[in-house]
Each structure stands twice: as C-alpha cells, then as structure tokens.
Design an enzyme around this catalytic site. Structure first.
Site, PDB file in Angstrom:
ATOM      1  N   GLU A  55       0.813  -0.947   0.189  1.00 13.09           N
ATOM      2  CA  GLU A  55       0.007   0.326  -0.346  1.00 13.09           C
ATOM      3  C   GLU A  55       0.871   1.199  -0.002  1.00 13.09           C
ATOM      4  OE1 GLU A  55      -2.417  -3.481   1.617  1.00 13.09           O
ATOM      5  OE2 GLU A  55      -0.190  -2.563   2.391  1.00 13.09           O
TER       6      GLU A  55
ATOM      7  N   CYS B 220      -2.775   3.613   0.691  1.00 11.82           N
ATOM      8  CA  CYS B 220      -3.933   3.639   0.110  1.00 11.82           C
ATOM      9  C   CYS B 220      -4.371   2.576  -0.149  1.00 11.82           C
ATOM     10  CB  CYS B 220      -3.495   3.764  -1.398  1.00 11.82           C
ATOM     11  SG  CYS B 220      -2.170   2.101  -2.284  1.00 11.82           S
TER      12      CYS B 220
END
Length: 147
Positions: free
Chosen positions: A88, A109
């Site tokens: 992420e 994210c």
C-alpha cells in the site's frame, strides 16, 4: 544494518491484474493518505529491534501488507533510519534519541487504515507530544485521476 524480507505468500504477484487503489472518502477521490508524524519527548528510539517490531505492529494494525523492511542503526548517537515498504506504499522513520525526537511518514492507499499507526507509536515510544499532519495524495484534477 539489518534487512528483512517477508515470506513470498505475503508479496503481491506481478501477474495479477492492475487494480485502482484510489480511495473515495468525504466526496473526494485520492491516491492515499500521507501522515507526517513528529514524536517529541519519546523513548527507546535507539533500540533497533524495538523500532522494527513497532513498525511491524503499525503495519498490522493499519491492515497493510509488509513487503520488506530495512533499518540502519547509526553510531555514536544510536539513531535509527529506515523504511517498511508496503504493498500500500510505505512507513519511514528517522530518530534522534539524544533529542527524544522521531520523524515518521506513513503513506498508504487502498483499504488500509494508516491512522491506526498513531496509537501504536504512542504506546511504543511514550512521547510527551505527537504532531500529525495529513495530506491526501493524488487528488483528482479536473475530474480525472492522477496517474
């Protein structure tokens, strides 16, 4: 210097179809949440293994996927600098134990929950003060996603 790799079962495959990990929150679409965190009056900032375990706990509680962690222990002050690379994005840390200060970037994210790392850092390092700035990265421009 210490380098640590995670088991292959936790690594995102290169043959997987690309996914759009943009986030929609509060009517806004963006790539991810970037937290700039300063810890003041913190302790155990010179303990390499403790810092590593704390970053790993940040990853777990933030529901992220650890790909790789690399930390460097400086001498003579014992400061630690490094990064946890995530599917992420990342968590980076730089510590000044002689000042009781640590600077961290937490950028994630997708469905991760980067704010959960703040409580982990408070519990682990017991700072007198925690300052957090939040930036929403990759906001849409003219209705189009930043790529």
């Amino acid at each position: 210097m210490e380098t640590k790799n995670v088991e292959a079962s936790n690594v995102v495959g290169l043959d997987e179809e690309p996914k759009d990990f943009f986030i929609e929150r509060d009517g806004e679409r963006f790539a991810g949440t970037h937290l700039i965190i300063d810890l003041k009056g913190a302790s155990r900032l010179d303990d390499l293994k403790f810092v590593e375990n704390t970053l790993i706990e940040c990853v777990k509680r933030s529901k992220a996927t650890l790909l790789h962690i690399h930390l460097h222990h400086f001498t003579p002050n014992g400061g630690v600098s490094g990064v946890a690379v995530l599917a992420e994005s990342h968590i980076s840390i730089h510590t000044w134990p002689e000042k009781g200060y640590a600077a961290l970037d937490v950028f994630m994210c997708g469905d991760s929950e980067p704010h959960n790392s703040i409580d982990v850092l408070k519990e682990a390092f017991g700072p007198d003060e925690v300052l957090v700035d939040e930036i929403r990265r990759g906001k849409e421009i003219d209705g189009k996603s930043v790529e």
